[in-house]
Design an enzyme around this catalytic site. Sequence first.
Site, PDB file in Angstrom:
ATOM      1  N   HIS A 195     -55.134  11.888  32.200  1.00 24.36           N
ATOM      2  CA  HIS A 195     -54.572  10.847  31.123  1.00 24.36           C
ATOM      3  C   HIS A 195     -53.641  11.566  30.332  1.00 24.36           C
ATOM      4  CE1 HIS A 195     -56.720   7.075  32.205  1.00 24.36           C
ATOM      5  NE2 HIS A 195     -57.816   7.716  31.806  1.00 24.36           N
ATOM      6  N   CYS A 207     -51.992  10.176  33.336  1.00 24.97           N
ATOM      7  CA  CYS A 207     -52.027   8.442  33.238  1.00 24.97           C
ATOM      8  C   CYS A 207     -52.055   8.197  31.735  1.00 24.97           C
ATOM      9  CB  CYS A 207     -53.393   8.169  33.861  1.00 24.97           C
ATOM     10  SG  CYS A 207     -53.805   6.419  33.209  1.00 24.97           S
TER      11      CYS A 207
END
Length: 529
Positions: free
Chosen positions: A352, A395
């Site tokens: 992420h 992400c």
Amino acid sequence: MDFQKLLLDVGKALSRDDIKALAFLCTDLLGRNPNSVESASDLFSRLEDQDRLSSEKPHLLKELLLTIQRHRLVRELRLSDLATTSLISPYRKLLYYLSEEITDDLLREVKFLLNKALPRRKLEDNVTTLEVFMEMEHLDVISDTNLDTLENIFQSVCPMLNGEIRRYKAQQVPNTNLIAQEMSRPRSSSFPSQVHAFINYLFHGGDECEALAQNLSSLHTEARRCASLEEVKHYALEYSSSQENTNSSGKQTSQTTNTHTEGLGTYPMTSAKRGICLIINNYNFSESRVELKKREGTMIDEKCLQEVFEWLGFEVQTHRDCGKRQILSLVSELSRRDHSQMDCFVCCVLSHGLEGAVYGVDGQEVKLRQLTDPFDGLNCPSLAEKPKLFFIQACQGSVEQRAVYIEADSGAPSRICSDAVRARDSIPSKADVLLGMATVPLFVSYRDKTNGAWFIQSLCQNLVQMVPRECDLVSIMTKVNADVSKKNAGSYKQMPQPSFSLRKKVVFPVPKSSPPNLRPELQVCSHNK
């Protein structure tokens, strides 16, 4: 929204550590010991009393929240449209940033080295890094013009932190310093075509200055911290040396973007081992302090990357579910290794992310420059003049388990989840670096939970198809751009962004073994699968 209600909401959203950090950042504005600040409302009241903060002057609030990386809070409170200011001193921001990079283990080592400089009660286990810095300031051990003691300590416990101090010092050079002004701008892929004028100016002076300014004005105008003068000179010397070597061998190096590519040199790829390929694959964020979901589909990306780079002759090292501390430790360890018998270095990060950073599984941010800087020619001499290749698939989060949603302003549902990181801080600032981002700034990239990420899958497929044709890496990345740009998730599109400071072509030798068999479901995924 009523401004006092806004301040109340901000206070409720901040942790105790956040409040201490804000008080520290406001030390120069408040003119008093930040330890006397008891709460967020206390801090805001003091700032209002000194006319630093009001409904007419909310800019300091935005700057404070951005400095402590509370970007989501800035968006939720609709402060994003406010003009960005520089009310907090660069010195105070530097100390805060350094404190964020010092782990508990490093802090114990710092305290040990300060044993004779500070009172023992200021070195107890419960004393934080910011409190240590404040005591050093109180005793005049450090100041905005004297950071020698801090540099000496970091040289022993964590040398990479001195890079931040060098950048801070470069920023303090008067604006009339041409070198600091121009080199503070991010390099584009065409940077070497302008650096020749800079080298002439640096070593010979004369009228090259005006031409340099005109050339560099075409580069990215986005703000970036100045490179230190030592780094600038190192780059110039390195580039000048490479030019001399090339010319003496009878080859002519291209210095403009429209010169024929056959004039470009090629990085040597003659070692028995191509180099190390580090893969950091973060899947499970269940222990994160930030709400982040599992990254379904990332194991497919890991498998493809491992097979492809092993085929290319790399020693692949894969690490899963790494927190910030482990990521920095891996990077630091690899940067200290001897790469003299290797041709290049590759790092792939699957995680992420947010603006200019990726997340560890603990929810802590790792800035992109913390991944790239340890491998530059200054910090890792055995990789000097060798290509350093970074591929970032990050992400932006909040994806559902059963139905994956596009992480965009519209929130429209889709089976494709979004992987994105804004690339504001992602332009490589050192020589011989390629940074392959999954997306252009401000936009999302996509990952299919069954088939993997569009960017990573396209990268693997095109390496397998184009390396045997002896294509160079920039051409391969251009093909990746073309392939990914043709895909769509409903009405949404994606465009990867490779940026680089390469001085030569990266051409991998054609492997003798057969290429890995990427099964159809592992090739570039389609949004409708």
